[in-house]
Design a protein around this motif. Structure first.
Motif, PDB file in Angstrom:
ATOM      1  N   VAL A  29       0.838  -1.199   0.000  1.00 48.55           N
ATOM      2  CA  VAL A  29       0.000   0.000   0.000  1.00 48.55           C
ATOM      3  C   VAL A  29       0.874   1.251   0.000  1.00 48.55           C
ATOM      4  O   VAL A  29       1.813   1.369   0.776  1.00 48.55           O
ATOM      5  CB  VAL A  29      -0.920   0.018   1.243  1.00 48.55           C
ATOM      6  CG1 VAL A  29      -1.773   1.286   1.267  1.00 48.55           C
ATOM      7  CG2 VAL A  29      -1.800  -1.213   1.274  1.00 48.55           C
ATOM      8  N   GLY A  30       0.572   2.186  -0.907  1.00 52.80           N
ATOM      9  CA  GLY A  30       1.175   3.515  -0.852  1.00 52.80           C
ATOM     10  C   GLY A  30       2.601   3.635  -1.324  1.00 52.80           C
ATOM     11  O   GLY A  30       3.272   4.606  -0.969  1.00 52.80           O
ATOM     12  N   GLN A  31       3.083   2.686  -2.121  1.00 51.92           N
ATOM     13  CA  GLN A  31       4.471   2.762  -2.602  1.00 51.92           C
ATOM     14  C   GLN A  31       4.513   2.739  -4.133  1.00 51.92           C
ATOM     15  O   GLN A  31       5.392   2.128  -4.741  1.00 51.92           O
ATOM     16  CB  GLN A  31       5.316   1.626  -2.013  1.00 51.92           C
ATOM     17  CG  GLN A  31       5.338   1.550  -0.494  1.00 51.92           C
ATOM     18  CD  GLN A  31       6.022   2.746   0.173  1.00 51.92           C
ATOM     19  OE1 GLN A  31       6.466   3.667  -0.496  1.00 51.92           O
ATOM     20  NE2 GLN A  31       6.094   2.735   1.495  1.00 51.92           N
ATOM     21  N   ASP A  32       3.579   3.438  -4.769  1.00 46.28           N
ATOM     22  CA  ASP A  32       3.487   3.426  -6.231  1.00 46.28           C
ATOM     23  C   ASP A  32       4.758   3.959  -6.895  1.00 46.28           C
ATOM     24  O   ASP A  32       5.186   3.450  -7.932  1.00 46.28           O
ATOM     25  CB  ASP A  32       2.274   4.251  -6.702  1.00 46.28           C
ATOM     26  CG  ASP A  32       0.954   3.658  -6.232  1.00 46.28           C
ATOM     27  OD1 ASP A  32       0.939   2.452  -5.907  1.00 46.28           O
ATOM     28  OD2 ASP A  32      -0.054   4.385  -6.177  1.00 46.28           O
ATOM     29  N   ARG A 186      -1.910   8.269   7.017  1.00 46.97           N
ATOM     30  CA  ARG A 186      -2.799   7.633   7.998  1.00 46.97           C
ATOM     31  C   ARG A 186      -3.808   6.694   7.324  1.00 46.97           C
ATOM     32  O   ARG A 186      -4.012   5.562   7.775  1.00 46.97           O
ATOM     33  CB  ARG A 186      -3.545   8.701   8.806  1.00 46.97           C
ATOM     34  CG  ARG A 186      -4.391   8.106   9.943  1.00 46.97           C
ATOM     35  CD  ARG A 186      -5.029   9.185  10.809  1.00 46.97           C
ATOM     36  NE  ARG A 186      -5.657   8.583  11.994  1.00 46.97           N
ATOM     37  CZ  ARG A 186      -6.878   8.064  12.016  1.00 46.97           C
ATOM     38  NH1 ARG A 186      -7.618   8.073  10.906  1.00 46.97           N
ATOM     39  NH2 ARG A 186      -7.374   7.530  13.118  1.00 46.97           N
ATOM     40  N   GLU A 187      -4.433   7.160   6.233  1.00 45.04           N
ATOM     41  CA  GLU A 187      -5.436   6.335   5.556  1.00 45.04           C
ATOM     42  C   GLU A 187      -4.815   5.056   5.008  1.00 45.04           C
ATOM     43  O   GLU A 187      -5.417   3.980   5.061  1.00 45.04           O
ATOM     44  CB  GLU A 187      -6.107   7.125   4.415  1.00 45.04           C
ATOM     45  CG  GLU A 187      -6.992   8.272   4.855  1.00 45.04           C
ATOM     46  CD  GLU A 187      -6.192   9.461   5.376  1.00 45.04           C
ATOM     47  OE1 GLU A 187      -4.976   9.541   5.070  1.00 45.04           O
ATOM     48  OE2 GLU A 187      -6.769  10.284   6.115  1.00 45.04           O
ATOM     49  N   GLN A 188      -3.591   5.189   4.475  1.00 48.20           N
ATOM     50  CA  GLN A 188      -2.906   4.015   3.943  1.00 48.20           C
ATOM     51  C   GLN A 188      -2.543   3.050   5.063  1.00 48.20           C
ATOM     52  O   GLN A 188      -2.661   1.831   4.913  1.00 48.20           O
ATOM     53  CB  GLN A 188      -1.654   4.456   3.185  1.00 48.20           C
ATOM     54  CG  GLN A 188      -1.961   5.269   1.930  1.00 48.20           C
ATOM     55  CD  GLN A 188      -0.731   5.940   1.359  1.00 48.20           C
ATOM     56  OE1 GLN A 188       0.261   6.154   2.051  1.00 48.20           O
ATOM     57  NE2 GLN A 188      -0.787   6.292   0.082  1.00 48.20           N
ATOM     58  N   GLU A 189      -2.118   3.583   6.196  1.00 53.76           N
ATOM     59  CA  GLU A 189      -1.753   2.726   7.324  1.00 53.76           C
ATOM     60  C   GLU A 189      -2.984   2.002   7.875  1.00 53.76           C
ATOM     61  O   GLU A 189      -2.911   0.832   8.273  1.00 53.76           O
ATOM     62  CB  GLU A 189      -1.066   3.546   8.418  1.00 53.76           C
ATOM     63  CG  GLU A 189      -0.252   2.712   9.374  1.00 53.76           C
ATOM     64  CD  GLU A 189       0.746   3.526  10.180  1.00 53.76           C
ATOM     65  OE1 GLU A 189       1.436   2.916  11.009  1.00 53.76           O
ATOM     66  OE2 GLU A 189       0.851   4.757   9.987  1.00 53.76           O
ATOM     67  N   LEU A 190      -4.118   2.693   7.876  1.00 51.13           N
ATOM     68  CA  LEU A 190      -5.373   2.052   8.287  1.00 51.13           C
ATOM     69  C   LEU A 190      -5.702   0.878   7.367  1.00 51.13           C
ATOM     70  O   LEU A 190      -6.143  -0.185   7.812  1.00 51.13           O
ATOM     71  CB  LEU A 190      -6.522   3.061   8.279  1.00 51.13           C
ATOM     72  CG  LEU A 190      -6.578   4.049   9.457  1.00 51.13           C
ATOM     73  CD1 LEU A 190      -7.591   5.163   9.171  1.00 51.13           C
ATOM     74  CD2 LEU A 190      -6.932   3.325  10.749  1.00 51.13           C
ATOM     75  N   GLU A 191      -5.469   1.083   6.045  1.00 53.06           N
ATOM     76  CA  GLU A 191      -5.734   0.006   5.082  1.00 53.06           C
ATOM     77  C   GLU A 191      -4.802  -1.183   5.310  1.00 53.06           C
ATOM     78  O   GLU A 191      -5.214  -2.343   5.228  1.00 53.06           O
ATOM     79  CB  GLU A 191      -5.586   0.525   3.650  1.00 53.06           C
ATOM     80  CG  GLU A 191      -5.982  -0.504   2.610  1.00 53.06           C
ATOM     81  CD  GLU A 191      -5.837  -0.008   1.184  1.00 53.06           C
ATOM     82  OE1 GLU A 191      -5.812  -0.866   0.278  1.00 53.06           O
ATOM     83  OE2 GLU A 191      -5.752   1.226   0.974  1.00 53.06           O
ATOM     84  N   ILE A 192      -3.537  -0.901   5.626  1.00 48.12           N
ATOM     85  CA  ILE A 192      -2.574  -1.980   5.893  1.00 48.12           C
ATOM     86  C   ILE A 192      -3.043  -2.815   7.085  1.00 48.12           C
ATOM     87  O   ILE A 192      -3.075  -4.049   7.033  1.00 48.12           O
ATOM     88  CB  ILE A 192      -1.167  -1.390   6.166  1.00 48.12           C
ATOM     89  CG1 ILE A 192      -0.590  -0.766   4.893  1.00 48.12           C
ATOM     90  CG2 ILE A 192      -0.221  -2.475   6.683  1.00 48.12           C
ATOM     91  CD1 ILE A 192       0.653   0.087   5.128  1.00 48.12           C
ATOM     92  N   LEU A 193      -3.425  -2.134   8.163  1.00 51.09           N
ATOM     93  CA  LEU A 193      -3.875  -2.859   9.351  1.00 51.09           C
ATOM     94  C   LEU A 193      -5.175  -3.620   9.096  1.00 51.09           C
ATOM     95  O   LEU A 193      -5.353  -4.733   9.601  1.00 51.09           O
ATOM     96  CB  LEU A 193      -4.042  -1.893  10.534  1.00 51.09           C
ATOM     97  CG  LEU A 193      -2.808  -1.797  11.456  1.00 51.09           C
ATOM     98  CD1 LEU A 193      -1.606  -1.242  10.708  1.00 51.09           C
ATOM     99  CD2 LEU A 193      -3.115  -0.940  12.684  1.00 51.09           C
TER     100      LEU A 193
END
Length: 325
Positions: A29-32, A186-193
């Motif tokens: 997530v989030g490393q495009d 924050r939104e990306q970290e929420l998706e990871i969890l």
């Protein structure tokens, strides 16, 4: 004799390689930007220096990329006691016959994650960098070619950590790109969890739904197509002027070399092709400038003492160069 790729096959290869980003996004997530940088490096035959704090999915990213491309990957943890033969391979005595045979080291793969490259002594760093440059290793007087494609994604610790052997500027210059993997928003970290809470296991990529959507043949077609991407004299001049602007910066002791300018040209060509064009624009150059150039710059000691950021100096140099229209 190899057939020249048709326009249709080139288009199909581009579509399949573009789909790799979607596949990797299923688990990372989030490393495009990092995924795009690795694809650009594959298309140019270059290598990537990855920077990021522990736990931002560097290993997972390389494994997911390899699974999406149907190529082999290996990971080497670089340590102070790692010897050159530990990565290149060595001659060993075979079982009952007592004959010497070559046992391949982890370099014999398609995507190598070289973890914490600055933890290992210069002799082993040099063996890795030689393999990156030559595409082969020499053991016992015999040169052995490495598989194709071959990409090294090396991670590096911040130099202020104790017990490291920082890569000299001349060796950093061997990396096509430096990509920074930021801590997710924050939104990306929420998706990871949320993914982990739903049972995601980073060791089981197949269960996460990753499939091979491209292969080595697509990379080979892409590499050939990238060499045909047109670069106008205006864009070439723009790249040269950017390199020269870094050499004239009062904050820098080391500006971009001609090899760095060539690296930016190669990267911009690959990015233009990936985005569906057969010509390079100034925007392609600007999009790749930081990744292709920032690790090639050296700050003056007085600028370091003042806390000057090398990326900000590069941005200033970029801003001082007129953009061709």
């Amino acid at each position: 004799m190899t057939d020249t790729p048709t326009e249709a096959s080139v288009g199909e290869a581009r579509e399949r390689l573009a789909a790799v980003r979607t596949e990797v996004g299923k688990v990372v997530v989030g490393q495009d930007a990092a995924v795009s940088g690795l694809l650009v490096a594959l298309l140019t035959g270059g290598h990537v220096l990855m920077e990021g704090v522990p736990g931002v999915a560097k290993t997972l990213l390389v494994r997911a990329l390899a699974a999406s491309l149907d190529v082999e990957t290996r990971r080497v943890q670089f340590t102070p006691d790692l010897m050159p033969g530990d990565i290149t391979g060595s001659m060993v005595i075979e079982g009952g016959r007592g004959e010497l045979a070559f046992r391949e080291g982890p370099l014999f793969t398609n995507l190598l994650l070289a973890d914490e490259i600055n933890r290992t002594p210069p002799k082993t760093q040099s063996a890795l960098l030689e393999a990156m440059e030559e595409g082969q290793v020499s053991v016992d007087g015999v040169s052995r070619p490495l598989p194709r494609p071959f990409l090294v994604a090396a991670t590096q610790n911040p130099v202020e950590y104790e017990g490291t052997y920082p890569l000299p500027e001349a060796q950093l210059d061997r990396f096509l790109l430096k990509v920074v993997l930021p801590v997710p928003e924050r939104e990306q970290e929420l998706e990871i969890l949320a993914r982990h809470a739903a049972g995601f296991d980073p060791r089981d990529l197949r269960a996460a739904g990753i499939t091979a959507v491209a292969g080595p043949a697509d990379i080979a077609v892409g590499q050939s197509a990238c060499r045909g991407v047109q670069v106008s004299p205006e864009v070439t001049g723009y790249i040269v002027d950017i390199a020269r602007a870094t050499r004239q910066s009062p904050s820098l002791s080391l500006g971009v070399s001609p090899r760095g300018a060539t690296a930016l040209l190669r990267a911009a060509r690959a990015w233009a092709w990936l985005t569906g064009r057969d010509f390079v624009t100034p925007d392609d150059v600007k999009a790749l400038a930081h990744a292709a150039l920032v690790h090639r710059l050296g700050l003056r000691p007085e600028a370091e003492l003042e806390g000057v950021d090398v990326a900000a100096v590069l941005s200033s140099a970029l801003g001082s160069v007129p953009v061709p229209r």
